[in-house]
Design an enzyme around this catalytic site. Structure first.
Site, short mmCIF file in Angstrom:
data_model
loop_
_atom_site.label_atom_id
_atom_site.label_comp_id
_atom_site.label_asym_id
_atom_site.label_seq_id
_atom_site.Cartn_x
_atom_site.Cartn_y
_atom_site.Cartn_z
N HIS A 1 4.25 6.82 5.52
CA HIS A 1 3.14 7.52 6.05
C HIS A 1 2.28 6.83 7.24
O HIS A 1 1.53 7.38 7.91
CB HIS A 1 2.02 7.95 5.04
CG HIS A 1 1.43 6.67 4.18
ND1 HIS A 1 1.65 6.13 3.38
CD2 HIS A 1 -0.04 6.40 4.75
CE1 HIS A 1 0.48 5.43 2.91
NE2 HIS A 1 -0.44 5.35 3.71
N HIS B 1 0.86 -1.19 -0.19
CA HIS B 1 0.04 -0.17 -0.01
C HIS B 1 0.87 1.29 -0.10
O HIS B 1 0.45 2.16 -0.89
CB HIS B 1 -0.86 0.00 1.17
CG HIS B 1 -1.79 1.31 1.48
ND1 HIS B 1 -2.65 1.63 0.52
CD2 HIS B 1 -1.45 2.12 2.63
CE1 HIS B 1 -3.08 3.15 1.10
NE2 HIS B 1 -2.23 3.31 2.30
N ASP C 1 -3.39 8.14 -0.50
CA ASP C 1 -3.67 7.20 0.13
C ASP C 1 -5.11 6.82 -0.06
O ASP C 1 -5.40 5.56 -0.15
CB ASP C 1 -3.32 7.53 1.49
CG ASP C 1 -3.97 6.69 2.65
OD1 ASP C 1 -3.37 5.47 2.92
OD2 ASP C 1 -4.83 6.93 3.47
N ASP D 1 -24.49 16.21 -23.59
CA ASP D 1 -22.78 16.54 -23.65
C ASP D 1 -22.33 15.59 -22.49
O ASP D 1 -21.87 15.96 -21.48
CB ASP D 1 -22.85 18.05 -22.72
CG ASP D 1 -23.56 18.29 -21.64
OD1 ASP D 1 -24.55 17.51 -21.38
OD2 ASP D 1 -23.61 19.37 -20.94
N GLU E 1 1.97 5.34 12.86
CA GLU E 1 0.78 5.23 13.46
C GLU E 1 0.60 3.55 13.86
O GLU E 1 0.34 3.17 14.66
CB GLU E 1 -0.54 5.41 12.45
CG GLU E 1 -1.74 5.23 12.97
CD GLU E 1 -2.93 5.44 12.02
OE1 GLU E 1 -3.96 5.45 12.21
OE2 GLU E 1 -2.61 5.65 10.79
N ASP E 2 1.24 2.71 12.59
CA ASP E 2 1.03 1.23 12.63
C ASP E 2 2.02 0.68 13.30
O ASP E 2 1.98 -0.68 13.04
CB ASP E 2 0.33 0.83 11.12
CG ASP E 2 -1.01 1.79 11.06
OD1 ASP E 2 -1.77 1.97 11.82
OD2 ASP E 2 -1.24 1.68 9.88
#
Length: 719
Positions: A72, A48, A139, A259, A76-77
């Site tokens: 990124h 990812h 992301d 259109d 956090e993870d």
């Protein structure tokens, strides 16, 4: 997964001076940090961040942004820390990664008050470094591309969040290609049948008429060559969501939509843009009102282009955009063009805006909004609408959203001018205040002492600034009357749950709702800016069950298959005791309609989707929303008596809106929560017996829809 060398090659293609060693180090660091982690699809999680980095290379962004994409999710993870990232890759990258982490923690799918606060936080995070939101958008784009691995409920939540927040934000930043893809991916989740229907129509259209795009492109190239204009021409069919949105806005079917094709002409100079426009207009007839010159009047995000719509082959309309290559680069990258590279050096595109100035201008428009709801309205208006450019009598340019009126113009000049507005002239001619301003028009406002804003202006105004100022002025003028009305609504709502609307209770509600005092709570109740249900829930949350009491709801209807979920149609608002029928929707269960609902005509040729249903014979709770339109005399105490009368029939008022105010009567729209059809009959009969009530009508909206973008909700079985 893209290999490290391949990712570096993508960066080196537009920036030969890239720091390949640092990118490689970030790649190895991120892969090691995410070791053992997997996505919902079963792929290694690090696929990812690498995919996000690859998306950002398409915008030719700098090394710091690419490295941030690779890292990124580490803070956090994983076990990685800000200090460790700063020590290894520098403080700039650590700050960017930390900024993305903070954005990720924002819960953007929430109530409007929370959502407004999150928008504020979003703007604050962007204000430090706009590259944070660029990484977040990439992301979200990759997550939407791979959303099928998620559970359906999560898919719907993410798709709505994408449609409401991230797609318009990408568009507001000038990255139209990303906005279109995000919208289409969300549309695929929210309304798969609608999207497939449009794609099938395209296939049928192509088989019937051949390759229209190639023919028109060839014709345009010929016309430009004959005019001596050196340019490239590209054509494409519009995205399914764009087609669907036009169908909804115009209320027409696919076959009547003209259109659906767009063409882009890339020239060598500004002068060539206008010569190309002349060649196109000589060959095809221009459609009135569909011309915009964003070269002479650029958008605030740096966007420049000429837009026109012409009648092409067989009377079909096509949209044409004409711009130079430099303009096109900004149109593709938007505000991100500030960091992009071209031919190995940092791009010095003269049309790229300074992100700091752009963001300052954006946030300045929202800092004056004191109210959460007003702030959210201003944000959405700013992100969703295009601009029109008009002039003051002195020739100064004023930017307004499309659909703006002289009321918006007056408030854009100054709040004092708006409050005192009594009339307007456009291009020297007197016009009604509800007139829509067009590009290039000159607007003059007439004011008078003693004039105050009218309630009807709220329906006329299009900008958040104007609506906020009007509401504030109306609150001051009508405050005492609204407080009295709010007291009646609060008393009725509190009695409905077995409590009393004491001063102490209302003070507690004000504190929970972050309002200054109980008078402000009552004033907002009386002006229909807040529902009585919200006030009760603020201090007695246990007495107001949340929406989605699925166990009680599932017992309410008989005839569903095992495990089959359903929703009550918002168009006809069927009640227990009324004959009903269900329409199946893929991935959404069954939508329950009253047997006489006008919307059922749309499904006459699809008998396999109909489900025979009937209500449970047991006693139902008063939880089914029904909307009544009531016309009553404009006398002191009438509205209070009506609210009391409704409460005496054991019906709860969940919302009340003024539709029209005249010197001799009010017309209000009241949302009630009822048990069944008999309960409705009792309430209506009691209201009709009131001498000050002129008429009572049940509102049913045949145009209400259950497709993407239309709000649907599972009705709660509780209060």
């Amino acid at each position: 997964m893209i290999a490290c060398d391949d990712l570096i090659a993508l960066v080196r293609a537009y920036n030969p001076k890239t720091n390949a060693k640092l990118i490689s180090a970030a790649y190895d660091y991120g892969r090691a940090a995410h070791e053992g982690q997997f996505r919902q699809s079963g792929e290694p999680y690090f696929t990812h961040p690498v995919a996000v980095a690859a998306i950002l290379t398409q915008q030719k962004l700098d090394d710091a942004t690419i490295i941030t994409a690779l890292l990124h999710d580490t803070i956090e993870d994983t076990k990685a820390s800000y200090g460790e990232v700063a020590e290894t890759f520098g403080r700039e990258i650590a700050d960017l990664v930390d900024g993305v982490t903070k954005l990720t923690k924002l819960q953007l799918s929430s109530t409007e008050t929370q959502q407004a606060e999150n928008f504020r936080k979003l703007l604050m995070a962007m204000s430090k470094d706009l590259r944070v939101i660029l990484v977040k958008l990439a992301d979200r784009l990759h997550n939407m591309r791979t959303i099928r691995a998620m559970k359906h409920e999560k898919q719907v939540q993410k798709a709505r969040e994408t449609m409401d927040i991230f797609a318009p934000l990408a568009g507001r930043m000038g990255m139209q290609w990303m906005r279109e893809e995000l919208e289409d991916l969300a549309f695929k989740v929210l309304n798969p049948e609608g999207r497939q229907s449009i794609l099938r129509r395209f296939v049928t259209l192509q088989s019937d008429s051949g390759d229209v795009i190639e023919r028109i492109t060839s014709d345009m190239r010929t016309e430009l060559a004959q005019a001596g204009v050196e340019a490239e021409v590209f054509g494409r069919a519009k995205k399914p969501y764009s087609i669907w949105r036009k169908m909804q806005e115009k209320g027409v079917g696919f076959s009547r939509l003209s259109d659906i094709y767009g063409f882009r002409i890339i020239t060598r100079s500004d002068d060539a843009c206008y010569r190309a426009l002349g060649a196109i207009h000589r060959r095809w007839r221009a459609v009135p009102g569909r011309f915009k010159d964003y070269i002479s009047q650029p958008k605030s995000n740096g966007y420049r282009s000429i837009h026109t719509t012409v009648s092409g082959r067989d009377g079909k309309r096509v949209e044409v955009q004409i711009r130079t290559q430099q303009m096109h680069d900004v149109a593709e990258a938007g505000v991100a063009a500030h960091w992009s590279y071209r031919d190995g050096v940092r791009s010095e595109n003269p049309f790229a805006v300074d992100p700091a100035k752009w963001l300052a201008g954006l946030t300045e428009q929202f800092t004056s909004e004191e109210d959460h709801e007003d702030f959210l309205e201003a944000v959405k208006l700013e992100m969703y609408t295009d601009k029109v450019f008009c002039f003051t009598p002195k020739g100064e340019v004023v930017k307004l959203p499309r659909g703006a009126t002289p009321i918006d113009f007056a408030y854009a000049i100054h709040t004092r001018i708006g409050n005192a507005c009594v009339g307007a002239k456009i291009d020297g001619m007197r016009v009604p205040l509800w007139t829509r301003i067009k590009n290039g028009q000159s607007v003059e406002i007439t004011t008078a002492e003693g004039q105050t804003p009218q309630a009807t202006w709220l329906e006329i105004a299009a900008t958040g600034k104007a609506k906020t100022a009007i509401r504030r002025a109306l609150r001051e003028v009508d405050r005492e009357r609204f407080i009295k009305l709010g007291w009646e609504l609060a008393r009725s709502a509190f009695e409905h749950v077995g409590r009393k609307a004491t001063d102490k209770a209302l003070d507690a509600a004000a504190k929970q709702l972050r309002l200054p005092d109980r008078d402000e709570v009552l004033a907002r109740l009386g002006s229909a800016e807040m529902s009585a249900r919200e006030v009760v829930k603020a201090i007695y949350p246990d007495l107001v069950p949340p929406d989605g009491d699925t166990v009680a709801w599932e017992r309410a209807v008989i005839g569903l298959a095992a495990g089959q979920s359903f929703e009550r149609a918002t168009c006809c608002q069927p009640l227990p005791g009324e004959r009903i029928v269900g329409i199946t929707w893929r991935g959404r269960g069954v939508v329950v309609h009253a047997i006489d609902c006008e919307r059922l005509a749309d499904f006459e040729d699809q008998p396999d989707r109909w489900v025979d249903l009937h209500w449970h014979a047991g006693k139902h709770k008063a939880v089914y929303p029904v909307t009544l339109d009531i016309t009553m005399g404009n006398d002191a105490g009438v509205l209070g008596r009506i609210c009391t009368l409704i409460g005496e029939q054991k019906a709860n008022i969940s919302d009340l809106r003024f539709v029209d105010r005249k010197p001799d009567f009010y017309r209000v729209s009241v949302d009630l929560e009822l048990r069944d059809a008999e309960h409705l009959h009792t309430v209506v009969s009691a209201l009709e017996a009131e001498t000050d009530v002129a008429s009572v009508e049940r509102r049913r909206n045949a145009s209400a829809d259950h497709t993407a973008g239309a709000e649907t909700r599972r009705e709660a079985v509780g209060l």
